[in-house]
Write a protein that holds these residues in place. Structure first.
Motif, mmCIF file in Angstrom:
data_model
loop_
_atom_site.group_PDB
_atom_site.id
_atom_site.type_symbol
_atom_site.label_atom_id
_atom_site.label_comp_id
_atom_site.label_asym_id
_atom_site.label_seq_id
_atom_site.Cartn_x
_atom_site.Cartn_y
_atom_site.Cartn_z
ATOM 1 N N TYR A 10 4.323 17.288 0.416
ATOM 2 C CA TYR A 10 4.472 18.087 -0.791
ATOM 3 C C TYR A 10 3.551 19.303 -0.678
ATOM 4 C CZ TYR A 10 6.761 14.263 -3.375
ATOM 5 O OH TYR A 10 7.623 13.283 -3.815
ATOM 6 N N TYR A 54 10.708 14.790 3.867
ATOM 7 C CA TYR A 54 10.467 13.363 3.849
ATOM 8 C C TYR A 54 11.101 12.733 5.075
ATOM 9 C CZ TYR A 54 15.155 12.706 1.768
ATOM 10 O OH TYR A 54 16.492 12.707 1.503
ATOM 11 N N GLY A 81 -5.009 14.545 -4.955
ATOM 12 C CA GLY A 81 -3.622 14.130 -4.914
ATOM 13 C C GLY A 81 -3.264 13.316 -6.144
ATOM 14 N N PRO A 82 -2.000 13.298 -6.540
ATOM 15 C CA PRO A 82 -1.596 12.491 -7.690
ATOM 16 C C PRO A 82 -1.908 11.017 -7.479
ATOM 17 C CG PRO A 82 0.120 14.059 -7.115
ATOM 18 C CD PRO A 82 -0.892 14.094 -6.016
ATOM 19 N N LEU A 134 8.436 19.101 -3.286
ATOM 20 C CA LEU A 134 8.741 18.253 -2.137
ATOM 21 C C LEU A 134 9.256 19.128 -1.001
ATOM 22 C CD1 LEU A 134 9.079 15.464 -0.811
ATOM 23 C CD2 LEU A 134 11.327 15.327 -1.898
ATOM 24 N N PHE A 161 10.816 11.291 -5.150
ATOM 25 C CA PHE A 161 10.045 11.683 -6.318
ATOM 26 C C PHE A 161 9.989 13.207 -6.417
ATOM 27 C CE2 PHE A 161 8.038 7.984 -8.214
ATOM 28 C CZ PHE A 161 8.219 7.007 -7.253
ATOM 29 N N TYR A 162 10.470 13.720 -7.536
ATOM 30 C CA TYR A 162 10.347 15.146 -7.831
ATOM 31 C C TYR A 162 9.451 15.287 -9.055
ATOM 32 C CZ TYR A 162 14.217 15.726 -4.621
ATOM 33 O OH TYR A 162 15.017 15.697 -3.511
ATOM 34 N N LEU A 215 0.012 18.059 0.402
ATOM 35 C CA LEU A 215 -0.252 16.644 0.185
ATOM 36 C C LEU A 215 0.735 15.793 0.965
ATOM 37 C CD1 LEU A 215 -0.795 17.050 -3.592
ATOM 38 C CD2 LEU A 215 -2.450 15.883 -2.144
ATOM 39 N N TYR A 263 -1.004 7.100 -8.832
ATOM 40 C CA TYR A 263 -0.051 6.254 -9.560
ATOM 41 C C TYR A 263 -0.749 5.590 -10.745
ATOM 42 C CZ TYR A 263 2.542 1.947 -10.563
ATOM 43 O OH TYR A 263 3.191 0.917 -11.182
ATOM 44 N N TYR A 313 6.049 11.615 3.273
ATOM 45 C CA TYR A 313 6.405 12.818 2.506
ATOM 46 C C TYR A 313 5.355 13.903 2.701
ATOM 47 C CZ TYR A 313 9.261 9.382 0.025
ATOM 48 O OH TYR A 313 10.154 8.386 -0.281
ATOM 49 N N ASN A 320 12.117 2.393 0.382
ATOM 50 C CA ASN A 320 13.079 2.306 -0.725
ATOM 51 C C ASN A 320 12.572 1.595 -1.970
ATOM 52 O OD1 ASN A 320 15.049 3.669 0.710
ATOM 53 N ND2 ASN A 320 15.665 1.795 1.745
ATOM 54 N N THR A 321 11.292 1.353 -2.044
ATOM 55 C CA THR A 321 10.764 0.688 -3.238
ATOM 56 C C THR A 321 9.428 1.291 -3.611
ATOM 57 O OG1 THR A 321 9.530 -0.981 -2.006
ATOM 58 C CG2 THR A 321 11.799 -1.528 -2.610
ATOM 59 N N GLY A 322 9.004 1.016 -4.811
ATOM 60 C CA GLY A 322 7.620 1.195 -5.184
ATOM 61 C C GLY A 322 7.127 2.616 -5.312
ATOM 62 N N GLU A 323 5.844 2.703 -5.555
ATOM 63 C CA GLU A 323 5.231 3.970 -5.885
ATOM 64 C C GLU A 323 4.769 4.735 -4.649
ATOM 65 O OE1 GLU A 323 4.297 0.953 -6.664
ATOM 66 O OE2 GLU A 323 2.139 0.665 -6.501
ATOM 67 N N LEU A 324 4.468 6.014 -4.879
ATOM 68 C CA LEU A 324 3.907 6.884 -3.852
ATOM 69 C C LEU A 324 2.391 6.767 -3.826
ATOM 70 C CD1 LEU A 324 5.760 10.285 -4.345
ATOM 71 C CD2 LEU A 324 5.884 8.828 -2.340
ATOM 72 N N THR A 351 15.718 3.550 -7.341
ATOM 73 C CA THR A 351 15.213 3.038 -6.068
ATOM 74 C C THR A 351 15.905 3.729 -4.899
ATOM 75 O OG1 THR A 351 14.778 0.889 -7.061
ATOM 76 C CG2 THR A 351 14.920 0.975 -4.666
ATOM 77 N N GLY A 352 15.093 4.188 -3.938
ATOM 78 C CA GLY A 352 15.647 4.811 -2.756
ATOM 79 C C GLY A 352 15.724 6.321 -2.846
ATOM 80 N N TYR A 409 2.366 9.298 -13.161
ATOM 81 C CA TYR A 409 1.293 9.653 -12.256
ATOM 82 C C TYR A 409 0.359 10.608 -12.980
ATOM 83 C CZ TYR A 409 3.721 7.844 -8.138
ATOM 84 O OH TYR A 409 4.318 7.034 -7.219
ATOM 85 N N PHE A 439 -0.820 8.988 -2.274
ATOM 86 C CA PHE A 439 -1.109 10.305 -1.736
ATOM 87 C C PHE A 439 -2.414 10.332 -0.942
ATOM 88 C CE2 PHE A 439 1.982 13.254 -3.517
ATOM 89 C CZ PHE A 439 2.576 12.490 -4.498
ATOM 90 N N GLY A 440 -2.441 11.237 0.029
ATOM 91 C CA GLY A 440 -3.673 11.517 0.754
ATOM 92 C C GLY A 440 -4.562 12.453 -0.042
ATOM 93 N N GLU A 441 -5.656 12.842 0.608
ATOM 94 C CA GLU A 441 -6.657 13.655 -0.080
ATOM 95 C C GLU A 441 -6.240 15.115 -0.216
ATOM 96 O OE1 GLU A 441 -8.758 10.787 2.850
ATOM 97 O OE2 GLU A 441 -7.048 12.154 2.859
ATOM 98 N N TYR A 487 8.291 6.307 -14.075
ATOM 99 C CA TYR A 487 6.990 6.280 -13.401
ATOM 100 C C TYR A 487 6.059 7.295 -14.052
ATOM 101 C CZ TYR A 487 8.482 3.593 -9.270
ATOM 102 O OH TYR A 487 8.915 2.609 -8.420
ATOM 103 N N ARG A 522 5.267 5.695 1.104
ATOM 104 C CA ARG A 522 5.920 4.803 0.160
ATOM 105 C C ARG A 522 6.582 3.690 0.955
ATOM 106 N NH1 ARG A 522 11.096 6.926 -3.355
ATOM 107 N NH2 ARG A 522 11.317 5.169 -4.761
#
Lengths: 112, 109
Positions: free
Chosen positions: A36, A49, B43-44, A46, B97-98, A90, B46, A34, A97-101, B93-94, B36, A103-105, B34, A94
């Motif tokens: 942002y 992606y 950066g954000p 956003l 994120f906004y 940024l 989690y 992604y 299709n699962t889980g959290e994001l 899922t899928g 953050y 992020f880079g610096e 979620y 991810r």
């Protein structure tokens, strides 16, 4: 463990110049990637992606583009920067299709 | 994805619990909550997420109401380093994120 890096960290560019921001992820395969942008005092927007090599989805029409030449590399580009392109960019990854994001610096771009 | 509503800003005394609310009255059954946070110029990060049950990890606790229409993020002992913007996001899922405008939490010494 997984890591994400983006560069450059800061960039000052004149209006009309090109842009290339790079992002790489290590320690995972086939991530969703992604881009942002956060303008000063604003929330995260956003931009693009990607769910795989060469697959790019654009969220907002603008003079920016993104490319994914390799599985773990994501590039944000522009041919001619506008003043409104200034902001904090940024990259994030991810698991598919699962889980959290994660992020880079961030890369702070100032267009003058 | 369901929209979320958060207060724009909150203060919390150092060492006290910070309770950050989030309303998501249109949440659907397959959508997760979620949280953050974003410290200035970073950066954000989690924090935690949940579906129906309350969740706890080393950073925070997430309390989701039985009807799932609202949730609360709890930082049990706020420190100055917890000063940040906190984002509540509801997502299935899928999907993508906004981020909204979040809650700006200031921890006061």
């Amino acid at each position: 463990s997984q890591t994400i890096h983006q560069w450059p960290a800061t960039l000052v560019q004149p209006v009309g110049s090109p842009l290339s921001l790079e992002c790489t992820v290590e320690g995972t395969s086939n991530p969703n990637l992604y881009w942002y942008r956060q303008a000063a005092g604003r929330g995260l927007q956003l931009l693009f992606y990607s769910v795989g090599i060469g697959q790019i989805s654009s969220e907002v029409p603008q003079n920016l583009s993104a490319s994914r030449p390799q599985d773990r590399q994501f590039i944000l580009s522009s041919k001619k920067l506008l003043l409104s392109d200034s902001g904090f960019y940024l990259c994030a990854w991810r698991r598919q299709n699962t889980g959290e994001l994660f992020f880079g610096e961030g890369s702070r771009l100032t267009v003058l | 994805d369901a929209k979320t509503t958060q207060p724009p800003s909150m203060d919390c005394a150092e060492g006290r619990a910070a309770n950050l609310p989030c309303n998501h009255s249109t949440i659907s059954g397959n959508e997760y909550v979620y949280w953050y946070r974003q410290i200035h110029s970073q950066g954000p990060q989690y924090i935690i997420h949940g579906l129906k049950n309350n969740e706890t990890n080393e950073m925070a606790s997430l309390i989701i109401t039985e009807d799932r229409k609202s949730s609360t993020l709890i930082l049990p002992h706020a420190t100055l380093r917890d000063t940040a913007v906190y984002y509540c996001i509801v997502i299935s899922t899928g999907n993508q994120f906004y981020f909204g405008t979040g809650t700006s939490l200031t921890v006061i010494p």
